[in-house]
Motif scaffolding. Structure first.
Motif, short mmCIF file in Angstrom:
data_model
loop_
_atom_site.label_atom_id
_atom_site.label_comp_id
_atom_site.label_asym_id
_atom_site.label_seq_id
_atom_site.Cartn_x
_atom_site.Cartn_y
_atom_site.Cartn_z
N TYR A 88 8.49 -45.12 -5.64
CA TYR A 88 8.59 -43.01 -4.88
C TYR A 88 6.93 -44.04 -4.30
O TYR A 88 6.08 -43.64 -4.94
CB TYR A 88 8.20 -41.99 -6.19
N GLU A 137 -0.32 -33.39 -12.12
CA GLU A 137 -1.41 -34.05 -11.83
C GLU A 137 -1.94 -34.71 -12.65
O GLU A 137 -1.72 -34.22 -13.88
CB GLU A 137 -2.34 -32.99 -11.47
N PHE A 146 -0.72 -38.14 -9.91
CA PHE A 146 0.22 -37.61 -9.67
C PHE A 146 0.97 -38.52 -11.02
O PHE A 146 1.40 -39.80 -10.71
CB PHE A 146 1.38 -37.30 -8.85
N ARG A 166 -5.34 -41.89 -3.30
CA ARG A 166 -6.40 -41.70 -4.28
C ARG A 166 -7.49 -41.80 -4.38
O ARG A 166 -8.22 -41.14 -5.30
CB ARG A 166 -5.35 -39.97 -4.31
N TRP A 221 -10.72 -38.59 4.61
CA TRP A 221 -9.54 -38.12 4.53
C TRP A 221 -9.66 -38.62 2.96
O TRP A 221 -9.39 -37.08 2.22
CB TRP A 221 -8.65 -38.43 5.99
N ARG A 276 -11.88 -36.03 1.16
CA ARG A 276 -11.57 -34.43 1.39
C ARG A 276 -9.92 -34.33 0.38
O ARG A 276 -10.44 -33.32 -0.63
CB ARG A 276 -11.15 -33.90 2.76
N LEU A 277 -9.11 -35.50 -0.02
CA LEU A 277 -8.18 -35.17 -0.47
C LEU A 277 -8.08 -35.30 -2.08
O LEU A 277 -8.18 -33.80 -2.95
CB LEU A 277 -6.71 -36.88 -0.23
N GLU A 303 -9.59 -31.61 -2.93
CA GLU A 303 -9.50 -30.98 -2.77
C GLU A 303 -8.03 -30.87 -4.01
O GLU A 303 -8.15 -30.08 -5.49
CB GLU A 303 -7.84 -30.65 -1.54
N ARG A 304 -7.01 -32.31 -4.79
CA ARG A 304 -6.77 -32.70 -5.69
C ARG A 304 -7.68 -32.20 -6.79
O ARG A 304 -6.98 -31.40 -8.18
CB ARG A 304 -6.71 -33.87 -5.84
N LEU A 364 6.30 -30.75 -5.99
CA LEU A 364 5.24 -30.75 -6.13
C LEU A 364 4.30 -32.15 -5.79
O LEU A 364 2.98 -32.65 -5.95
CB LEU A 364 4.48 -30.61 -7.87
N THR A 396 3.54 -35.78 -4.01
CA THR A 396 3.52 -36.13 -2.44
C THR A 396 3.61 -37.73 -2.15
O THR A 396 3.62 -38.02 -1.35
CB THR A 396 2.01 -35.58 -1.03
N ASP A 445 -0.48 -27.48 3.64
CA ASP A 445 -0.84 -27.09 1.93
C ASP A 445 -1.50 -28.42 1.18
O ASP A 445 -2.47 -28.63 1.11
CB ASP A 445 0.13 -26.73 0.84
N ARG A 446 -0.87 -29.34 2.02
CA ARG A 446 -1.19 -30.40 1.48
C ARG A 446 -1.48 -31.80 2.56
O ARG A 446 -0.93 -33.58 3.21
CB ARG A 446 -0.36 -31.45 0.55
N TYR A 453 -4.09 -33.04 3.64
CA TYR A 453 -5.25 -34.06 3.86
C TYR A 453 -3.74 -35.74 3.14
O TYR A 453 -4.19 -36.87 2.86
CB TYR A 453 -6.30 -33.42 2.36
N ASP A 454 -3.19 -35.38 2.83
CA ASP A 454 -2.15 -36.11 1.66
C ASP A 454 -1.81 -37.56 3.17
O ASP A 454 -1.39 -38.17 2.78
CB ASP A 454 -0.77 -35.62 1.19
N HIS A 456 -6.35 -32.31 13.19
CA HIS A 456 -5.97 -31.58 11.75
C HIS A 456 -6.29 -30.13 11.98
O HIS A 456 -7.62 -29.83 13.13
CB HIS A 456 -6.31 -31.94 10.45
#
Lengths: 239, 415
Positions: A19, A131, A148, A197, A222, A225-226, A229-230, B338, B340, B361-362, B364-365, B379
């Motif tokens: 993945y 997470e 994740f 990440r 970016w 920001r990610l 957010e996480r 859940l 990404t 929602d995602r 930024y990913d 964005h």
């Protein structure tokens, strides 16, 4: 670096790329190129010999069958052991992290690992999915880990390695620590494109590979920001 | 039908109607859920007396089901779960709502295929493809193929229409014959619909050796598993049938992937005796499917909705989309999965040169992914902002499941 360009080997994408694992190779190559380093990414399939002279080796996640097969082929090949002896960097993710240790469980049986890290993995009581976050070992000099995870294993660390992080959300190795490292070898349960990440972790691998003490800063707007957010999402889930 | 089933069926229809009237959904799940509570065998009772086709796979189920229902419609009335409610509750609701029909074409979530085979005793089952999809909760691809295989062994009488281009599907559709156990291999009709995504079938599910590919062909280097010769295939803008006759296909749905879905629909309908020459014109009547491919005009923009849920379907969406401004929207709520990470399995390079906007929602990913991919983007915080940010003309929208539903809601639940 061993040659003119930085050589990155992605080990067995045919077996260990469940993945988004390709992301780690893409991110390392991109961050090196943005600093003007020539980069070569080699995808080595499980029916090919592993070159022993690359700078960074990446091993991704995979299901039980491919994990067991991958470990057997890597042991028989011997290339990764020679590369490590020469000081190459190895980054293992999830199944690829487990198989760097002394043993792991797949399909209900115990398999021998590559014995490059002093860790042993067995089955946990439940699958860890969600997470993952942690405060990173200060000696690595990078900010908090975010990722994740999706694995059924639990990993026990021996005295020959240190955990990468102390878990603040998720399970990681055992609910307390996450990942393991020694020298220029590092493994994590933060699966798939862990480096997306954690750009500072990507740069740590690049510094290990090049011997550079510092790398020119990049625009990580970016990614930052990610990360924020996480981190907020994990905090909100806990509250 | 037994009395308990009649009551259950009637209550199920009422609940679905109430759900729709209350604006709480399209009623395609709640009705079936209540009906199955009253009579657990309701799906079997509702299936009895109908000639049924099941359509399953990771991608293309909803569209192929819609096209197949259109093709089988040549013969008579067809019950179908056209809103993509593809678990037993959805099937129950669809059959109860349709009343008595000679035919049914049901889309089946791949995890439920064994259960629905058992309950509905279908005439034919279509197996489209298997690829990675929401691995944080779904089964691995190889395990899914194994479940299909085990289910088919228990139903030797069902006719199978399967994709010759997907090694996982071919392996699932050809369980070993064991006459001593009474296991007869299923009768399989092969179609070739093409397969853009190969990353889940490099390793042979039978023996673990490497699978080689060259052109359309594929073969295992360690055992006899190889691509069977297809009886149905896409050629140019039409479909070749088993007699070698070529039928021009004029669809209102975009992309080569939908030509493949049309070939599959014709192959399934042929198992009921439908001649392709009689069905092709009906395929052209399908315009959009539960909002997929729907086009809406707003403020001078022609907005087209494309659903892409996993790496394989993103590759297909890029192929379908015009060279036009494109909005990408990503969520990671429960129905989406859940995780990404799959964003890095998709190569977004085909979008270079187009105006790309991102939201969801995602977002930024997605931003990090596009940055690494060298695809410039902007964005935006809302769908309206996206519409205002592009010039008049076509706006392609590619979104994953709940992001798609959010945008559909903005467009008054367009179908």
């Amino acid at each position: 670096m061993s040659t003119e360009s930085l050589r990155i080997v992605w080990i067995y994408p045919d077996l260990l790329s469940t993945y988004g694992d390709r992301g780690n190779a893409l991110i390392l190559a991109r961050r090196a190129q943005l600093r003007g380093m020539p980069v070569e990414v080699l995808e080595v399939r499980s029916d090919q010999r592993l070159p022993a002279t690359a700078d960074i080796y990446l091993i991704g996640g995979g299901e039980d069958g491919p994990q067991a097969l991958g470990a057997q082929r890597l042991i028989a090949d011997g290339g990764l052991h020679r590369a490590v002896a020469q000081g190459s960097v190895v980054f293992g993710v999830c199944a690829g992290y487990q198989l760097l240790g002394t043993s792991f469980f797949a399909k209900g049986a115990k398999y021998a690992g590559l014995e490059l890290l002093d860790i042993a993995s067995d089955r946990g009581p439940s699958r860890a999915v969600g997470e993952l976050a942690g405060e990173v070992d200060a000696r690595l000099g990078i900010p908090y880990l975010t990722g994740f995870e999706n694995h059924g294993g639990r990993t026990h660390l021996g005295p020959g390695v240190s955990p990468v992080a102390r878990v603040t959300a998720g399970i990681g190795n055992d609910g307390a620590t996450e990942g393991a490292w020694r020298g220029k070898l590092l493994g994590t349960y933060s699966h798939g494109p862990a480096l997306a990440r954690n750009p500072a972790l990507a740069d740590l691998l690049l510094r290990w590979a090049t011997g550079a003490h510092q790398l020119p800063a990049l625009d990580d707007t970016w990614a930052e920001r990610l990360r924020s957010e996480r981190r907020a999402a994990v905090a909100a889930a806990r509250a | 039908m037994p009395m308990r089933a009649k009551v259950a069926s009637s209550v199920s229809r009422t609940a679905a109607a109430l759900s729709r009237a209350a604006g709480r959904g399209d009623g395609s799940v709640i009705g079936g859920w209540i009906g199955l509570k009253i009579d657990p065998d309701l799906l079997a009772h509702l299936s009895a007396g109908r000639a049924i086709a099941l359509v399953s796979g990771t991608n293309g189920k909803t569209t192929t089901t819609r096209l197949t229902a259109a093709a089988v419609g040549v013969l008579g009335r067809v019950a179908t779960n056209s809103f993509g409610a593809n678990m037993p509750t959805g099937h129950t609701s669809a059959l109860a709502k349709a009343g008595s029909t000679p035919y049914a074409v049901l889309e089946v979530d791949e995890h439920y295929l064994a259960q629905v085979l058992e309950a509905t005793d279908p005439h034919v089952v279509a197996l489209l493809n298997l690829s990675r999809d929401q691995l944080d909760r779904a089964k691995e691809v190889a395990m899914m193929a194994q479940l299909w295989r085990a289910a088919l062994v228990r139903h030797p009488d069902v006719r199978v229409v399967a994709n010759a281009d997907d090694p996982m599907v071919v392996w699932a559709a050809t369980p070993p014959a064991d006459p001593a156990q009474g296991h007869i291999p299923p009768k399989v009709t092969w179609f070739s619909a093409g397969q853009r995504w190969h990353d889940d079938s490099w390793v042979c599910p039978e023996c673990g050796a490497t699978i080689q590919r060259s052109g359309d062909q594929w073969w295992c280097t360690g055992c006899p598993l190889r691509r069977p010769a297809p009886q149905w295939a896409v050629e140019d803008d039409g479909v070749l049938d088993p007699t070698g006759a070529w039928h021009k296909i004029q669809l209102q749905l975009p992309g080569r992937v939908n030509l493949g879905n049309a070939a599959t629909a014709l192959a399934v309908a042929a198992e009921f005796g439908v001649r392709p020459v009689d069905a092709v014109s009906r395929l052209g009547t399908v315009t959009s499917v539960a909002g997929r491919y729907a086009q809406v005009d707003r403020d001078g923009r022609n907005i087209r909705l494309l659903l892409a849920k996993n790496p394989a379907s993103w590759l297909e969406a890029f192929d379908m989309a015009d060279e036009a401004p494109t909005l990408l929207s990503i969520n990671a709520r429960d129905p989406d999965g859940l995780d990404t990470s799959w964003l890095f399995d998709v190569d977004f390079a085909p979008l270079r040169g187009r105006q790309v906007l991102i939201t969801g929602d995602r977002a930024y990913d997605l931003a990090v992914r596009l940055d690494v991919n060298g695809v410039p983007f902007q964005h935006v915080r809302s769908f309206d902002e996206a519409v205002r940010a592009v010039p008049p003309g076509r706006l392609e929208v590619i979104a994953n499941y709940t992001a798609f539903q959010d945008i559909r809601a903005e467009l008054d639940r367009v179908n």
